[in-house]
Design an enzyme around this catalytic site. Structure first.
Site, mmCIF file in Angstrom:
data_model
loop_
_atom_site.group_PDB
_atom_site.id
_atom_site.type_symbol
_atom_site.label_atom_id
_atom_site.label_comp_id
_atom_site.label_asym_id
_atom_site.label_seq_id
_atom_site.Cartn_x
_atom_site.Cartn_y
_atom_site.Cartn_z
ATOM 1 N N LYS A 147 46.998 44.065 31.751
ATOM 2 C CA LYS A 147 45.590 44.249 32.071
ATOM 3 C C LYS A 147 45.454 45.382 33.070
ATOM 4 O O LYS A 147 46.428 45.624 33.797
ATOM 5 C CB LYS A 147 44.944 42.969 32.631
ATOM 6 C CG LYS A 147 45.736 42.193 33.676
ATOM 7 C CD LYS A 147 46.221 42.857 34.931
ATOM 8 C CE LYS A 147 45.254 43.491 35.883
ATOM 9 N NZ LYS A 147 45.923 44.124 37.064
ATOM 10 N N TYR A 231 40.349 39.901 37.829
ATOM 11 C CA TYR A 231 40.848 38.510 37.785
ATOM 12 C C TYR A 231 39.717 37.487 37.855
ATOM 13 O O TYR A 231 39.577 36.670 36.933
ATOM 14 C CB TYR A 231 41.878 38.261 38.892
ATOM 15 C CG TYR A 231 43.248 38.842 38.591
ATOM 16 C CD1 TYR A 231 44.238 38.064 38.003
ATOM 17 C CD2 TYR A 231 43.552 40.161 38.888
ATOM 18 C CE1 TYR A 231 45.495 38.585 37.718
ATOM 19 C CE2 TYR A 231 44.805 40.690 38.611
ATOM 20 C CZ TYR A 231 45.771 39.900 38.028
ATOM 21 O OH TYR A 231 47.013 40.420 37.738
#
Ligand code: NAD
Length: 381
Positions: A147, A231
């Site tokens: 990511k 996140y």
């Protein structure tokens, strides 16, 4: 794995029902695929570890490879590096990868001819994820990509299309989706333990040192939102199952002297609103060691993950209740979540199952990130 648990019986019962339903669904999907193989080949094929080539041998690839070494399902069988004679040799010796399976960025496409490499793990700067995913797919290899998936939603779409056309799997390495503490939070929410969710609060950040790719826009694509703000953003999307529809954001930079933040903001506060009316307020920064946490406020209680985004010791508690959940992951190995995600991806490769964090999950985060930067007045892409 849970330690210090004090879970009320109703919570436990709801969780057990959810877990057994989940296990049943997973089992029936894999058994359908297994039935297509001759019996004698089924167990040998299912048990053969999936061979990964690590692409970019930096911090995160080091942890990922360590996770594979502790797994029966995944194995490091290739290395891609700009430093084959140093890093390539060192990691080659550590993971028994022969020199013939060490590639550079220039020779990368030759992985096509290496049958020991079934998948790649991409641990490169953000702006390189798209190119190496597309090239890996064209070489017929499955892709587990770090990511943020890429630096724009357009790149994410290219990556999804390339993997679909090549018939290979694409998973984004959202490690907390595989962490039992986070999965317990998801199960509690789904069971209705805290009632309808009203709001999220969350944060994550660190004090970034100078002279690194994260502070170069061309390589990072954006600031701390791409790296750490993602996140709590991703987890709010995951836990609600909704996509945010409106956004506000305030960027700020206090450090105007060191030059670190010439190309991006130091800190960003942002809010998102989901179609149901759930809201989230989040902060991220490259200017302070901001511990990662997520609070989930429901009409009948609040869950807190804190620490939420460390590699080890994730902790889930119910706030403001005498009886509630108190689960701390006892894991002390940094590579624990990486081992779990590698094993999930290996399972998908072996059984033709879809990863629970496919490319589409990364795309949706990039779409939200683009909207947040637009709301901040500093659009990316
Ligand atoms: P890093 O700087 O430690 O490693 C990057 C690697 O890419 C190095 O081996 C470097 O040599 C190589 N590289 C190749 N071309 C490069 C170039 N032009 N400029 C700079 N490096 C180049 O970075 P990292 O912390 O390992 O991050 C890599 C990726 O992993 C990023 O996308 C990051 O967001 C992601 N990440 C994920 C987690 C997680 O917990 N899942 C944690 C940290 C980083």
């Amino acid at each position: 794995m849970a330690s210090r648990q004090r879970v009320p019986d109703t919570f436990k019962l709801r969780c057990m029902r959810l877990i057994s339903r989940r296990a049943f669904v997973g089992m029936s999907a894999s058994s359908v695929v297994a039935a297509r193989l001759p019996l004698f080949a089924q167990s040998a094929e299912a048990e053969r570890p999936v061979g990964f080539a690590a692409v970019g041998l930096g911090t995160i690839s080091n942890i990922f490879m360590h996770g594979c070494a502790g797994s029966q399902a995944a194995k490091v069988t290739g290395l891609v590096t700009g430093h084959p004679d140093t890093k390539g040799k060192r990691y080659g010796q550590l993971y028994s990868v022969p020199d013939t399976s060490v590639y550079t960025y220039e020779t990368f496409d030759r992985i096509r001819d290496n049958k020991e490499i079934e998948a790649v793990y991409i641990g490169l700067p953000n702006s390189m994820h798209c190119e190496y995913t597309v090239r890996a797919a064209q070489a017929g290899k499955h892709v587990l990509c770090e990511k943020p998936m890429a630096i724009s939603s357009a790149e994410c779409r290219r990556m999804i299309d390339a993997c679909k056309s090549a018939g290979v799997k694409l998973m984004i390495a959202y490690r907390v989706h595989y962490d039992p503490t986070h999965l317990q939070a998801q199960q509690l929410i789904r069971s209705g333990a805290i009632g309808e969710i009203q709001a999220f609060e969350g944060a994550f950040g660190f004090n970034a040192g100078p002279n690194q790719w994260r502070l170069v826009r061309k390589l990072a694509g954006g600031g701390s939102l791409m790296d750490v703000g993602i996140y709590p953003l991703n987890e709010a999307r995951w836990l609600t199952g909704e996509e945010p529809v409106s956004f506000t954001a305030v960027p700020t930079t206090r450090d105007k002297t060191s030059g670190r933040f010439a190309e991006m903001e130091q800190t960003l506060d942002f809010t998102v609103k989901f179609p149901s009316g759930i809201v989230g307020a989040f902060a991220c920064t490259y200017g302070a060691d901001m511990p990662g946490f997520l609070r989930i406020h429901g009409e009948r209680g609040t869950l807190e993950l804190n620490p939420a985004y460390n590699y080890t010791g994730t902790h889930l508690v119910t706030l403001g209740r005498r009886q509630g959940v108190d689960t701390q992951s006892p894991e002390s190995d940094n590579s624990y979540q990486f081992k779990l995600e590698a094993e999930h991806f290996a399972h998908c490769v072996r059984t033709q199952a879809e990863p629970t964090t496919p490319g589409e999950e990364g795309l949706k985060d990039l779409m939200a990130i683009e909207s947040i930067y637009k709301a901040a007045g500093t659009p990316i892409g």
